[in-house]
Design a protein around this motif. Structure first.
Motif, PDB file in Angstrom:
ATOM      1  N   ALA A 145      -3.165  36.652  16.393  1.00  0.00           N
ATOM      2  CA  ALA A 145      -1.923  35.953  16.729  1.00  0.00           C
ATOM      3  C   ALA A 145      -1.921  35.494  18.186  1.00  0.00           C
ATOM      4  CB  ALA A 145      -0.716  36.848  16.451  1.00  0.00           C
ATOM      5  N   VAL A 146      -2.377  36.351  19.117  1.00  0.00           N
ATOM      6  CA  VAL A 146      -2.369  35.945  20.531  1.00  0.00           C
ATOM      7  C   VAL A 146      -3.431  34.885  20.809  1.00  0.00           C
ATOM      8  CG1 VAL A 146      -1.339  38.073  21.401  1.00  0.00           C
ATOM      9  CG2 VAL A 146      -3.828  37.926  21.172  1.00  0.00           C
ATOM     10  N   CYS A 147      -4.537  34.919  20.061  1.00  0.00           N
ATOM     11  CA  CYS A 147      -5.534  33.845  20.192  1.00  0.00           C
ATOM     12  C   CYS A 147      -4.930  32.516  19.749  1.00  0.00           C
ATOM     13  CB  CYS A 147      -6.775  34.161  19.361  1.00  0.00           C
ATOM     14  SG  CYS A 147      -7.821  35.486  19.998  1.00  0.00           S
ATOM     15  N   ARG A 148      -4.211  32.554  18.653  1.00  0.00           N
ATOM     16  CA  ARG A 148      -3.591  31.339  18.119  1.00  0.00           C
ATOM     17  C   ARG A 148      -2.507  30.798  19.047  1.00  0.00           C
ATOM     18  NH1 ARG A 148       0.328  32.593  13.419  1.00  0.00           N
ATOM     19  NH2 ARG A 148       1.416  33.355  15.271  1.00  0.00           N
ATOM     20  N   ASP A 149      -1.682  31.697  19.593  1.00  0.00           N
ATOM     21  CA  ASP A 149      -0.514  31.292  20.384  1.00  0.00           C
ATOM     22  C   ASP A 149      -0.808  31.182  21.873  1.00  0.00           C
ATOM     23  OD1 ASP A 149       0.826  31.349  18.003  1.00  0.00           O
ATOM     24  OD2 ASP A 149       1.697  33.330  18.311  1.00  0.00           O
ATOM     25  N   HIS A 150      -2.053  31.469  22.307  1.00  0.00           N
ATOM     26  CA  HIS A 150      -2.440  31.400  23.719  1.00  0.00           C
ATOM     27  C   HIS A 150      -1.527  32.286  24.574  1.00  0.00           C
ATOM     28  CE1 HIS A 150      -5.068  28.261  22.440  1.00  0.00           C
ATOM     29  NE2 HIS A 150      -4.108  27.396  22.223  1.00  0.00           N
ATOM     30  N   ILE A 205       1.946  46.323  23.337  1.00  0.00           N
ATOM     31  CA  ILE A 205       3.028  45.434  22.926  1.00  0.00           C
ATOM     32  C   ILE A 205       4.213  45.648  23.849  1.00  0.00           C
ATOM     33  CG2 ILE A 205       4.510  44.746  21.002  1.00  0.00           C
ATOM     34  CD1 ILE A 205       1.526  44.266  20.536  1.00  0.00           C
ATOM     35  N   PRO A 206       4.934  44.590  24.276  1.00  0.00           N
ATOM     36  CA  PRO A 206       4.779  43.198  23.865  1.00  0.00           C
ATOM     37  C   PRO A 206       3.622  42.513  24.584  1.00  0.00           C
ATOM     38  CG  PRO A 206       6.539  43.375  25.458  1.00  0.00           C
ATOM     39  CD  PRO A 206       6.081  44.784  25.180  1.00  0.00           C
ATOM     40  N   THR A 207       3.251  41.361  24.033  1.00  0.00           N
ATOM     41  CA  THR A 207       2.175  40.583  24.647  1.00  0.00           C
ATOM     42  C   THR A 207       2.706  39.852  25.876  1.00  0.00           C
ATOM     43  OG1 THR A 207       2.678  38.747  23.146  1.00  0.00           O
ATOM     44  CG2 THR A 207       0.964  40.297  22.462  1.00  0.00           C
ATOM     45  N   GLY A 208       1.777  39.271  26.638  1.00  0.00           N
ATOM     46  CA  GLY A 208       2.141  38.624  27.892  1.00  0.00           C
ATOM     47  C   GLY A 208       2.587  37.192  27.720  1.00  0.00           C
ATOM     48  N   PRO A 209       2.748  36.477  28.811  1.00  0.00           N
ATOM     49  CA  PRO A 209       3.196  35.089  28.761  1.00  0.00           C
ATOM     50  C   PRO A 209       2.110  34.167  28.222  1.00  0.00           C
ATOM     51  CG  PRO A 209       2.586  35.682  30.995  1.00  0.00           C
ATOM     52  CD  PRO A 209       2.512  36.948  30.192  1.00  0.00           C
ATOM     53  N   ARG A 210       2.519  32.943  27.892  1.00  0.00           N
ATOM     54  CA  ARG A 210       1.553  31.939  27.434  1.00  0.00           C
ATOM     55  C   ARG A 210       0.681  31.475  28.606  1.00  0.00           C
ATOM     56  NH1 ARG A 210       2.425  29.371  22.444  1.00  0.00           N
ATOM     57  NH2 ARG A 210       4.283  30.103  21.358  1.00  0.00           N
ATOM     58  N   PHE A 211      -0.509  30.980  28.276  1.00  0.00           N
ATOM     59  CA  PHE A 211      -1.422  30.485  29.305  1.00  0.00           C
ATOM     60  C   PHE A 211      -2.088  29.209  28.810  1.00  0.00           C
ATOM     61  CE2 PHE A 211      -3.896  33.227  26.529  1.00  0.00           C
ATOM     62  CZ  PHE A 211      -5.057  32.506  26.318  1.00  0.00           C
ATOM     63  N   THR A 212      -2.599  28.444  29.756  1.00  0.00           N
ATOM     64  CA  THR A 212      -3.362  27.237  29.422  1.00  0.00           C
ATOM     65  C   THR A 212      -4.818  27.639  29.192  1.00  0.00           C
ATOM     66  OG1 THR A 212      -1.911  25.868  30.771  1.00  0.00           O
ATOM     67  CG2 THR A 212      -4.073  24.958  30.205  1.00  0.00           C
ATOM     68  N   PRO A 213      -5.377  27.380  28.013  1.00  0.00           N
ATOM     69  CA  PRO A 213      -6.755  27.805  27.725  1.00  0.00           C
ATOM     70  C   PRO A 213      -7.760  27.238  28.726  1.00  0.00           C
ATOM     71  CG  PRO A 213      -5.646  27.093  25.730  1.00  0.00           C
ATOM     72  CD  PRO A 213      -4.747  26.706  26.863  1.00  0.00           C
ATOM     73  N   ARG A 214      -8.717  28.077  29.114  1.00  0.00           N
ATOM     74  CA  ARG A 214      -9.776  27.659  30.029  1.00  0.00           C
ATOM     75  C   ARG A 214     -10.885  26.953  29.260  1.00  0.00           C
ATOM     76  NH1 ARG A 214      -9.398  30.845  34.876  1.00  0.00           N
ATOM     77  NH2 ARG A 214      -7.704  32.369  34.675  1.00  0.00           N
ATOM     78  N   GLU A 215     -11.775  26.334  30.015  1.00  0.00           N
ATOM     79  CA  GLU A 215     -12.934  25.698  29.393  1.00  0.00           C
ATOM     80  C   GLU A 215     -13.800  26.771  28.742  1.00  0.00           C
ATOM     81  OE1 GLU A 215     -16.726  22.828  30.618  1.00  0.00           O
ATOM     82  OE2 GLU A 215     -15.143  23.298  32.069  1.00  0.00           O
ATOM     83  N   VAL A 216     -14.168  26.528  27.509  1.00  0.00           N
ATOM     84  CA  VAL A 216     -14.917  27.516  26.733  1.00  0.00           C
ATOM     85  C   VAL A 216     -16.318  27.660  27.299  1.00  0.00           C
ATOM     86  CG1 VAL A 216     -15.749  28.123  24.434  1.00  0.00           C
ATOM     87  CG2 VAL A 216     -13.577  26.918  24.705  1.00  0.00           C
ATOM     88  N   PRO A 217     -16.821  28.909  27.448  1.00  0.00           N
ATOM     89  CA  PRO A 217     -18.184  29.089  27.960  1.00  0.00           C
ATOM     90  C   PRO A 217     -19.219  28.648  26.948  1.00  0.00           C
ATOM     91  CG  PRO A 217     -17.308  31.177  27.198  1.00  0.00           C
ATOM     92  CD  PRO A 217     -16.169  30.184  27.129  1.00  0.00           C
TER      93      PRO A 217
END
Length: 310
Positions: A145-150, A205-217
């Motif tokens: 879920a956190v991967c999906r929602d960033h 839990i709870p999870t943290g704030p949203r983030f802007t995804p970084r460039e994938v390695p």
């Protein structure tokens, strides 16, 4: 009629993505007016889909419902599908693990609490027959879920030597190797990409704030972390064989292969057993030497002496 049905299906598909949609944006995606979008949303609500209004942006999102939306499944069928997806996500069907997690995440988003409780109850009394590390389905779903929602994820983690730590990460994606589940994430404290075994992880839990995804390695960097990072012993071998031939014999989840020249390559791999490391390289059929670490080289000499004495 067909056009209306197709439009409703497309609207539902858009709403299932994890974001808030403004009425204007939905109208543009569907090629209709905002008033038509409003009527289509009302139709979805009448069918049982929990479409929520988003205050402030005159928009919509798909929420968790008090009852299961009409997916042509009754309660027993929904529980059966969820149990089957959990088993498949745990590695029950080769090649379907990651897609099973995605499907299960979507299903549990709208699964009523009474059915979710039944799924967990059945899962708790089922004994897995498969060997290897077992991942708690709740952990798998939370990380998916956190991967999906960033969203940032903090978790307690135990390394291969038993050292406990707390990690704060920006999760990128889940990877299944056929034996274990791994999370690839940006570690905020270490400021670098890391791979973590899910069976050693306890999310906070709870999870943290949203983030802007970084460039994938590069995939090779992620593969290197999975191939050796989770094991007690991590070794580098120099093989007297072309890299393409060695890579054809070793799965990317087992080792990474780097060409040195046309006839030599470096193999990076890991294991919790020195015997397994040395014998695995020896059974490939090519001459090799241990580059690092020294204890693997010492063990290779010991194994060679025992085999010579036989």
């Amino acid at each position: 009629m067909l056009e209306t049905s197709a439009r409703l299906l497309k609207l539902l598909s858009l709403l299932q993505t994890p974001r808030d949609w403004s009425g204007t944006t939905l109208a543009g995606e569907l090629g209709v007016g905002v008033r038509t979008v409003r009527r289509d949303v009302d139709k979805l609500r009448n069918l049982g889909y929990p479409v929520e209004a988003v205050p402030g942006v005159a928009g919509y999102r798909l929420g968790a419902g008090a009852s299961l939306p009409p997916l042509l499944l009754d309660d027993e069928e929904a529980v059966a599908v969820a149990i089957g997806l959990r088993g498949s996500a745990a590695g029950g069907v080769a090649g379907l693990e990651e897609s099973s997690v995605r499907a299960l995440t979507k299903l549990e988003q709208v699964l009523p609490s009474r059915l979710r409780h039944r799924v967990r109850l059945l899962q708790s009394v089922a004994v897995p027959a498969a060997q290897g590390a077992v991942v708690d389905p709740e952990v798998l779903l939370a990380v998916a879920a956190v991967c999906r929602d960033h969203q940032r994820l903090r978790f307690d983690y135990q390394s291969h030597d038993g050292t406990a730590s707390v990690r704060t990460t920006e999760p990128h994606r889940l990877v299944h190797t056929g034996r274990r589940w791994y999370l690839t994430a940006w570690d905020l404290d270490r400021e670098d990409w890391r791979t973590y075994r899910l069976d050693r992880m306890t999310p906070r839990i709870p999870t943290g704030p949203r983030f802007t995804p970084r460039e994938v390695p590069e995939l090779s960097l992620v593969g290197a972390g999975i191939a050796s990072g989770g094991y007690r012993y991590q070794a580098v071998f120099r093989m007297q064989a072309p890299a393409v031939e060695v890579a054809d014999r070793l799965a990317s989840s087992v080792a990474t292969v780097e060409a040195v020249d046309e006839s030599t390559c470096l193999v990076r791999t890991g294991s919790n057993s020195l015997d397994e490391l040395v014998l695995h390289m020896g059974l490939l059929g090519w001459a090799f030497e241990v580059v690092s670490p020294p204890e693997v080289a010492d063990h290779a000499r010991s194994v060679a002496a025992r085999l010579a004495g036989a």
